[in-house]
Design an enzyme around this catalytic site. Structure first.
Site, mmCIF file in Angstrom:
data_model
loop_
_atom_site.group_PDB
_atom_site.id
_atom_site.type_symbol
_atom_site.label_atom_id
_atom_site.label_comp_id
_atom_site.label_asym_id
_atom_site.label_seq_id
_atom_site.Cartn_x
_atom_site.Cartn_y
_atom_site.Cartn_z
ATOM 1 N N CYS A 43 0.818 -1.214 0.000
ATOM 2 C CA CYS A 43 0.000 0.000 0.000
ATOM 3 C C CYS A 43 0.850 1.262 0.000
ATOM 4 O O CYS A 43 0.359 2.357 -0.263
ATOM 5 C CB CYS A 43 -0.903 0.033 1.222
ATOM 6 S SG CYS A 43 -1.834 -1.465 1.461
ATOM 7 N N TYR A 433 -13.352 16.147 22.909
ATOM 8 C CA TYR A 433 -13.522 17.499 22.387
ATOM 9 C C TYR A 433 -12.451 18.458 22.882
ATOM 10 O O TYR A 433 -12.232 18.604 24.081
ATOM 11 C CB TYR A 433 -14.913 18.058 22.753
ATOM 12 C CG TYR A 433 -14.983 19.559 22.621
ATOM 13 C CD1 TYR A 433 -14.652 20.166 21.402
ATOM 14 C CD2 TYR A 433 -15.311 20.379 23.683
ATOM 15 C CE1 TYR A 433 -14.653 21.548 21.276
ATOM 16 C CE2 TYR A 433 -15.325 21.769 23.558
ATOM 17 C CZ TYR A 433 -14.987 22.342 22.349
ATOM 18 O OH TYR A 433 -14.980 23.711 22.215
#
Lengths: 560, 560
Positions: A43, A433
């Site tokens: 890859c 967050y």
């Protein structure tokens, strides 16, 4: 001491070997690999070609810098690796495999107690005139990558044509664009990423990619190649495209001939049929990696889903089971992520096309937004599409496109899919967050929330495809609630059907609109469009819809 | 028309107002806010101070650039916002709230059918000598942020001391370091991030942060401040630290006085007690945001967990329920992510300290690795710690520290926690894979896999804390299997107990080791350490352990 023989030495095969060694220190473990290189990060080839990775051998190193060659496997793992060795026949009764040394052509055979088939896949190469011309490559073996990189370094290429707009094709477009080549992608189907994106998200992704100067031709079929001895043009049914470098990226097929001729069962998708233990119909033979058929854990459909991540999972499970374990592979979600220059594209679960085909009673939503608070200097936009079972509220799939951090959101949804999560679950996740990473209401929660509103009848969204049809028909008012400054820069097409009223003026100016008209409200990302719909519905407008994802998610041409 | 009154106009309050407007176009919605600014992104203040955000008003803008002021809420959402207005009393019987206009001092009252308390939290300010000196700030109101930024722009500050090594303190350390100030953090507890990180991960994070030139003093108590009129030094029990800028970041307490004096129930953590509908013990009064008590959805413990993301979820749920809905808040996972210069720190679920306290029969594992294939030029290392219920295999929590992409992995684990996922589930997730984003076996799967191996008895890991104790005792052989080049650069301390045998030579040189010794094998990230243990166990060594996370995760001083 049991004899474990593994055919294939790239991902699944060597992972199975390593895991088996861990579980059984005494087993005799042999790996045969037809190529001269083993255990390479296939890859990574586009990134080597792009120049991001210095040397092709970096793809074969461990993270500590050791090269994973024959000596490495012998010294570290006590695994015998025979490279340049092709397995030509499996004698299941005699439990032996005939192998051919590709250097001297000699044949011999190897006995096994347990056999693993990890023969991978092979790239599709159509029988077209001129396909054997020089400088036409398939990006399959590291040698292809080396040849392409050498040509780029020698400035021998100027115009590249890539055939196939799947993962490899698009990654190669990025790689070649970094060398400032003219890059054209030709795709037979009518969209890029035909295997996993819905049409409008494919168009959206294509629009972004084209903005970076890559040419995309969809719905175009290649007839052949001109030039002698080197390719000079790609001939399609529509035109002749000059090219001095051609990449064939037309997908792959599982390499199953050895398994088939040994009488092992092949699945409907063409991959080797395995059970959840990754065992073939011969209890002493396992198979894993790109040569087997997978199951989608959501739909239970059989799928061909070659992926390095899946191959590694297969290897671990096979390794355990070779030594008496009973590990199970749960299946795939056909999760995909791909980077094309500044654009990130991702998908997990099923797309709308699948949902339709499989008869789900589904709804979709498209939302757009920044991937972190808009005040952060590196905040980037992205569009998210959720496909949800309208009856059970279960999430079926997700797609995302944009410069924003797509892979994080795909992974959160992929995780929820493993558990059969609903949109309510998605909203409830206590996602991390902080302003450098995301907004207090993360893009995933925004999308989930939009579906909740839609199911509650509070959000009448309309897709870009439907909106474009309505635009065509001309019976719908398109209400753009952006500021005049924004409208100057970019607009949806069809000026005559457009009504421009900035959101802040809408309550005062709503007499300019007719309560019985069908209105489609929108803005850049349709957050203000949604507000506008709320205002108008609140005063009795009958038919106000919101263009989902706004102008940012509009997959067609805009006016500038 | 029902009258909805909301006390508090920052996050939860305004979100509740907006959602209520959406659900009920006719309600009369009023928001009172004691400050002069409403709806600001308080979490963005450190980034404004750092200079990443140009203007403080950017924190009050919508993503389309409109300022969320009184006019905005009036024109767009038909919500009346009264700023500079303090709610002083709630008359639950009469359903009215007394409010005081802070500009003219006049009192009046507002009637309600439904009331929402979103009074937030207030920062802890200890009663220490000199605490009122100039240039001592609490980062609470945008005005504090403006004053600090002005001082930085005027080059009036050179030496900053931050008191408290929690989220705000560490974010401020980053912000001030960007202005090239001398930055010292003082923390009373014996580690940074005492509220959420386990000791060894806190030390690890602190080690990284200190490498970027920030001084951290833990276990040190501030006695007072010197200077007049401006602060010149912070006095601790150990020393006097020169400072011309002091930031108090000692945490926050829920602002519940108004609720308490109205007779509303307060929870054990000091926040307002609410049910799953976010209703107080008065059915007509809801509360949300930083002033309420939350529930950890995993342990069902009551927690004070002020978070902008949670406040927004609360707002949405309250807004629905104000209009007859029955939306439930499921709870929090105490998920946290924070950036300190190049270091990312994250956590979800419970930590080991919690697991011990709550009586779980748990195991932990620490793994380290790159966040994408090591050959990618921007691959970065990170350490991951998983805490798992040893009986049920359920994941209890996760911590991560490093330059790698921590937030993505935290979010995947947080998602799994919502569903009560096991380590087997974590391993099974079909996470997105492509080299620009992650390795084929993602860090989450590596950690899950390590726990699986540990539970199967195949991986005898030892934590850095235990290893350091063994090092102290001197009865253990520490086996470093890195290459000589790597060993030259950095080593674990205690040269005399160390044995250096590169992994590739281990099979030949194992006679240098004693089969009956306790051996702790390791390398940079202990992947090779794990291989070494396998090799030695395979030939009959009795007691080989692996130092989890390797040298990269070693929280103590190394030799260079």
């Amino acid at each position: 001491m049991q004899k474990i023989l593994i055919i294939g030495g790239v991902a699944a095969g060597l992972k199975a070997a390593a895991k088996a060694r861990r579980c059984d220190p005494n087993a005799i473990i042999t790996v045969v690999e037809k190529g001269d290189m083993i255990s390479y990060g296939a890859c990574g080839m586009p990134y080597y070609i792009a120049g991001d990775v210095d040397s092709i051998t970096d793809l074969m190193k461990t993270s500590a810098g050791a090269i994973r060659n024959r000596d490495f496997f012998k010294n570290v793992k006590n695994i015998e690796v025979l490279a340049n060795t092709l397995a030509t026949n499996i004698d299941r009764k005699g439990k032996k495999v005939t192998v051919k040394n590709l250097e001297d052509g000699k044949e011999s055979f190897l006995l096994y107690d347990k056999l693993v088939i990890a023969t991978g896949a092979f790239p599709i190469k159509p029988d077209l005139p001129g396909i054997e011309l020089a400088n036409i490559y398939q990006l399959w073996h590291p040698n292809d990558a080396k040849a392409i990189r050498q040509g780029l370094e020698g400035q021998r290429f100027n115009k590249a044509v890539i055939i196939g707009a799947g993962l490899v094709g698009m990654e190669m477009a990025e790689a070649l664009k970094q060398w400032e080549l003219d890059v054209t992608i030709i795709e037979m189907k009518d969209q890029i990423f035909p295997a996993f994106l819905d049409q409008e998200f494919a168009r959206l992704a294509a629009k972004h990619v084209q903005e970076s100067g890559i040419t995309i031709l969809t719905g175009e079929k290649v007839k052949g190649f001109s030039g002698e001895p080197m390719v000079t043009a790609v001939e399609t049914e529509q035109r002749s495209i000059p090219a001095d470098l051609v990449i064939l990226a037309m997908g792959a097929r599982p390499n199953v001939e050895l398994a088939r001729s040994a009488g092992l069962a092949i699945g409907t998708t063409g991959g080797i049929l395995v059970d959840e233990y990754l065992r073939t119909n011969d209890p002493d033979i396992y198979a894993g990696g790109d040569c087997v058929e997978n199951v989608n854990m959501l739909t239970r459909e059989k799928v061909f889903a070659p992926m390095g991540s899946t191959a590694n999972k297969h290897g671990r499970i096979i390794g355990e089971n070779l030594c008496g374990g009973a590990a199970k592979f749960r299946g795939v979600l056909n999760t995909v992520v791909v980077k094309v220059l500044d654009i990130n594209v991702g998908k997990t679960g099923i797309n709308e096309t699948d949902a339709k085909r499989l008869g789900y009673e589904y709804i979709t939503v498209v939302t757009a937004g920044y991937d972190k608070p808009h005040y952060m200097p590196d905040a980037k936009l992205m569009s998210v599409k959720l496909i949800v079972d309208a009856k059970t509220r279960k999430v079926l799939g997700m797609q995302a496109v944009g410069e924003g951090d797509v892979s994080k959101r795909v992974d959160a949804v992929a995780t929820a899919l493993v558990f059969g999560g609903t949109i309510d679950d998605l909203f409830d996740i206590d996602l991390s967050y902080a302003p450098p990473y995301n907004s207090p209401i993360d893009n995933v929660a925004v999308a989930a929330s939009a579906v909740m509103n839609k199911l509650a009848g509070r959000f009448k969204g309309i897709s870009s495809i439907e909106a474009a049809e309505k635009m065509e028909n001309g019976n719908t008012v398109f209400l753009d609630v952006r500021t005049p400054e924004e409208c100057k820069k970019i607009r949806l097409p069809g000026q005559e059907d457009m009504k421009f009223i900035p959101l802040a003026e809408l309550r005062k100016r709503m007499s300019e609109l007719n309560k019985d008209d069908e209105i489609v409200a929108f803005c850049k990302i349709s957050l203000r469009g949604y507000e506008a719909a709320g205002i108008l519905e609140g005063v009795g407008f009958k038919d106000v819809k919101v263009l989902e994802g706004g102008i940012f998610s509009w997959p067609y041409v805009c006016e500038e």
